[in-house]
Scaffold this motif. Structure first.
Motif, PDB file in Angstrom:
ATOM      1  N   LEU A  54      -6.845  -0.280  -1.932  1.00 35.09           N
ATOM      2  CA  LEU A  54      -5.516  -0.789  -2.267  1.00 35.09           C
ATOM      3  C   LEU A  54      -5.624  -2.096  -3.041  1.00 35.09           C
ATOM      4  CD1 LEU A  54      -3.738  -0.246   1.176  1.00 35.09           C
ATOM      5  CD2 LEU A  54      -3.451   1.124  -0.884  1.00 35.09           C
ATOM      6  N   THR A  55      -4.825  -2.229  -4.102  1.00 31.18           N
ATOM      7  CA  THR A  55      -4.818  -3.497  -4.831  1.00 31.18           C
ATOM      8  C   THR A  55      -4.158  -4.570  -3.968  1.00 31.18           C
ATOM      9  OG1 THR A  55      -2.731  -2.859  -5.865  1.00 31.18           O
ATOM     10  CG2 THR A  55      -4.743  -2.400  -7.105  1.00 31.18           C
ATOM     11  N   GLU A 130       4.427  -4.987 -12.206  1.00 33.88           N
ATOM     12  CA  GLU A 130       5.400  -6.060 -11.972  1.00 33.88           C
ATOM     13  C   GLU A 130       4.768  -7.250 -11.244  1.00 33.88           C
ATOM     14  OE1 GLU A 130       8.465  -5.348  -8.972  1.00 33.88           O
ATOM     15  OE2 GLU A 130       7.379  -3.589  -8.307  1.00 33.88           O
ATOM     16  N   ALA A 166      -2.197   2.481  -5.902  1.00 33.84           N
ATOM     17  CA  ALA A 166      -1.410   1.334  -6.361  1.00 33.84           C
ATOM     18  C   ALA A 166      -0.226   1.088  -5.453  1.00 33.84           C
ATOM     19  CB  ALA A 166      -0.890   1.566  -7.755  1.00 33.84           C
TER      20      ALA A 166
ATOM     21  N   PHE B  79       4.283  -0.156   1.684  1.00 32.08           N
ATOM     22  CA  PHE B  79       4.022   0.969   0.777  1.00 32.08           C
ATOM     23  C   PHE B  79       3.956   2.279   1.559  1.00 32.08           C
ATOM     24  CE2 PHE B  79      -0.134   3.100   0.643  1.00 32.08           C
ATOM     25  CZ  PHE B  79      -0.850   2.373   1.573  1.00 32.08           C
ATOM     26  N   PRO B 104       3.609  -4.172  -6.033  1.00 31.54           N
ATOM     27  CA  PRO B 104       2.714  -3.224  -5.344  1.00 31.54           C
ATOM     28  C   PRO B 104       1.671  -3.911  -4.456  1.00 31.54           C
ATOM     29  CG  PRO B 104       3.011  -2.535  -7.619  1.00 31.54           C
ATOM     30  CD  PRO B 104       3.716  -3.868  -7.482  1.00 31.54           C
ATOM     31  N   VAL B 106       1.806  -6.777  -2.928  1.00 33.47           N
ATOM     32  CA  VAL B 106       2.450  -7.317  -1.724  1.00 33.47           C
ATOM     33  C   VAL B 106       2.776  -6.176  -0.757  1.00 33.47           C
ATOM     34  CG1 VAL B 106       4.548  -8.454  -0.879  1.00 33.47           C
ATOM     35  CG2 VAL B 106       3.366  -9.360  -2.897  1.00 33.47           C
ATOM     36  N   ARG B 107       3.273  -5.059  -1.298  1.00 25.38           N
ATOM     37  CA  ARG B 107       3.629  -3.931  -0.426  1.00 25.38           C
ATOM     38  C   ARG B 107       2.399  -3.294   0.227  1.00 25.38           C
ATOM     39  NH1 ARG B 107       7.413  -3.304  -4.771  1.00 25.38           N
ATOM     40  NH2 ARG B 107       6.237  -1.685  -5.846  1.00 25.38           N
ATOM     41  N   HIS B 108       1.244  -3.489  -0.368  1.00 20.86           N
ATOM     42  CA  HIS B 108       0.010  -2.988   0.250  1.00 20.86           C
ATOM     43  C   HIS B 108      -0.392  -3.785   1.478  1.00 20.86           C
ATOM     44  CE1 HIS B 108      -1.383  -1.020  -3.761  1.00 20.86           C
ATOM     45  NE2 HIS B 108      -0.641  -0.222  -3.033  1.00 20.86           N
ATOM     46  N   ARG B 109       0.130  -5.001   1.622  1.00 21.04           N
ATOM     47  CA  ARG B 109      -0.269  -5.859   2.747  1.00 21.04           C
ATOM     48  C   ARG B 109       0.858  -6.048   3.763  1.00 21.04           C
ATOM     49  NH1 ARG B 109      -5.394  -6.372   3.653  1.00 21.04           N
ATOM     50  NH2 ARG B 109      -4.916  -8.235   4.882  1.00 21.04           N
TER      51      ARG B 109
END
Lengths: 166, 272
Positions: A54-55, A130, A166, B79, B104, B106-109
């Motif tokens: 995950l990024t 974004e 992503a 996410f 994206p 931020v939503r991964h964490r």
């Protein structure tokens, strides 16, 4: 405290302060300086790396939180034969950079974007990036580069053996 | 920017997290994704002596149907909620709003438990949860208790959670795809916190950043239930609010946004 993680395929263990940020760990302890620190406030995405597929923005992750993880930085993208990964190759051919400061983060975020959406539209690329700012405002060629990289298919959304999202 | 020193405790279970909370008391903060907490710590606006890492409690990471509700584990990342088929089918407002948090990376964490317990009144997910009348499940040394989200927030960054409690689950009614909903978020940059946001679903309206906590637009809801038009009901959305003024918007402009975004969200909800 001790942290162990795999960075670009090499596992290592280091003694760090709990407050050490992942980006500082990568740059100063591991010695990988491609990952830039831009805003240092989770806004600009220059410090984007891939953690367990995950990024993430490594200025807002503690090295301690990444313990046990698999981390990939820009340096980890080249194949064993030195071949360029499709995403940086497309940034090169489409001139997807001006000053280049945002580029390592843009490349890593683009790989994550292409894993999730291998054939994005222009708009989907812009939305998918974004979280990454280019202060030169060189977005048009960055978007062109991501669309070009997408032509390479699944390899564009892959780092080494591990897939990313992503 | 580098946070002040702290001790880092990795919790392997809810019980371990709770006993660390009991042991360290006020000194301790739970950390999951850390995307609200770490920025505050880097600015030294938060200086916890002990961080208890709950991100690895993967048994608290789930989105599942449970009776007539959808249950979401506290460590579920934004996410995961955004892409969950269960969430998309049963509570599409929440899946959509989870996809509007930050960017994206931020939503991964970030996690649902983290954003709910952090209690920032400008947060997207708590706004949607307030409109959905979510129930929050907290666990402490004496066991679990259920708290209605309407009773959960006391003020800015302040909740009814006891120092030795942690949020373990969020429950929302299973609405399916036939119930209309709308979410309007006004920002200057796509990945910013809302300057004002409005969630509308099933005759209920909640707003972000219009007070010290996320709040319901009670006057609008009353107007709707007594048969007022969307235009008339939305006109009272800012009634009784006293939002703050800052570099992004003054209070008058926020009240204008509340009325406008409420109207748009209600229209979207009605057109489903």
């Amino acid at each position: 405290m001790q942290v162990s993680m795999t960075v670009n395929g090499q596992s290592r263990t280091d003694d760090v302060e709990p407050r050490l940020l992942l980006v500082h760990y990568l740059r100063e302890v591991v010695g990988l300086r491609a990952t830039n620190i831009g805003c240092d406030t989770t806004s600009c995405g220059a410090c984007t790396v891939i953690v367990d597929g995950l990024t993430v923005k490594s200025c807002t992750v503690l090295a301690a939180q990444a313990d046990g993880s698999e981390v990939t930085t820009l340096e980890g993208l080249s194949g064993k034969d030195g071949a360029m990964h499709p995403v940086p190759a497309a940034f090169h051919s489409e001139h997807g950079l001006q000053c280049g400061f945002c580029t390592p983060g843009m490349v890593m975020a683009s790989i994550g974007l292409l894993k999730d959406n291998p054939h994005p539209t222009d708009r989907e690329v812009r939305e998918g990036l974004e979280g990454n700012l280019c202060r030169c405002t060189g977005y048009h060629n960055i978007v062109k580069a991501v669309l070009k990289a997408a032509e390479a298919g699944a390899a564009a959304g892959t780092v080494g053996a591990s897939e990313v999202s992503a | 920017m580098i946070p002040s020193n702290f001790e880092f405790v990795r919790a392997g279970s809810v019980d371990e997290a709770l006993s660390a909370l009991t042991e360290h008391g006020d000194e301790a903060k739970l950390i999951a994704g850390g995307h609200s907490l770490l920025p505050l710590m880097k600015l030294r606006l938060a200086v916890p002596g002990v961080l208890i890492d709950v991100a690895r409690l993967t048994d608290l990471s789930y989105v599942k149907v449970d009776g007539d509700e959808v249950a979401i584990g506290a460590t579920t990342r934004h996410f995961e909620l955004n892409t969950s088929q269960v969430a998309k089918d049963e509570v599409p407002l929440l899946a959509h709003v989870a996809g509007l948090v930050g960017d994206p990376q931020v939503r991964h964490r970030g996690t649902i438990g983290g954003t709910v317990a952090h209690a920032d009144s400008a947060s997207d997910v708590p706004t949607a949860l307030l409109a959905l009348d979510a129930k929050l499940i907290a666990q402490g040394p004496k066991g679990k208790r259920e708290i209605a989200i309407a009773d959960f927030y006391l003020g800015f960054f302040e909740t009814v959670l006891e120092p030795d409690e942690m949020l373990v689950e969020v429950r929302v009614p299973k609405l399916g795809s036939s119930v209309g909903w709308g979410y309007e978020k006004f920002v200057r940059r796509e990945n910013d916190w809302p300057i004002v946001a409005v969630a509308a679903v099933d005759g209920k309206v909640a707003m972000a950043n219009m007070a010290g906590t996320v709040i319901r637009a009670s006057a609008t809801e009353q107007a709707l239930s007594s048969g007022a038009s969307i235009e008339d009901a939305a006109a009272s959305a800012a009634e009784g609010t006293s939002p703050s003024s800052d570099m992004h918007a003054d209070a008058d402009y926020r009240q204008h946004l509340a009325r406008l975004l409420t109207k748009r969200a209600l229209h979207t909800a009605a057109s489903a």
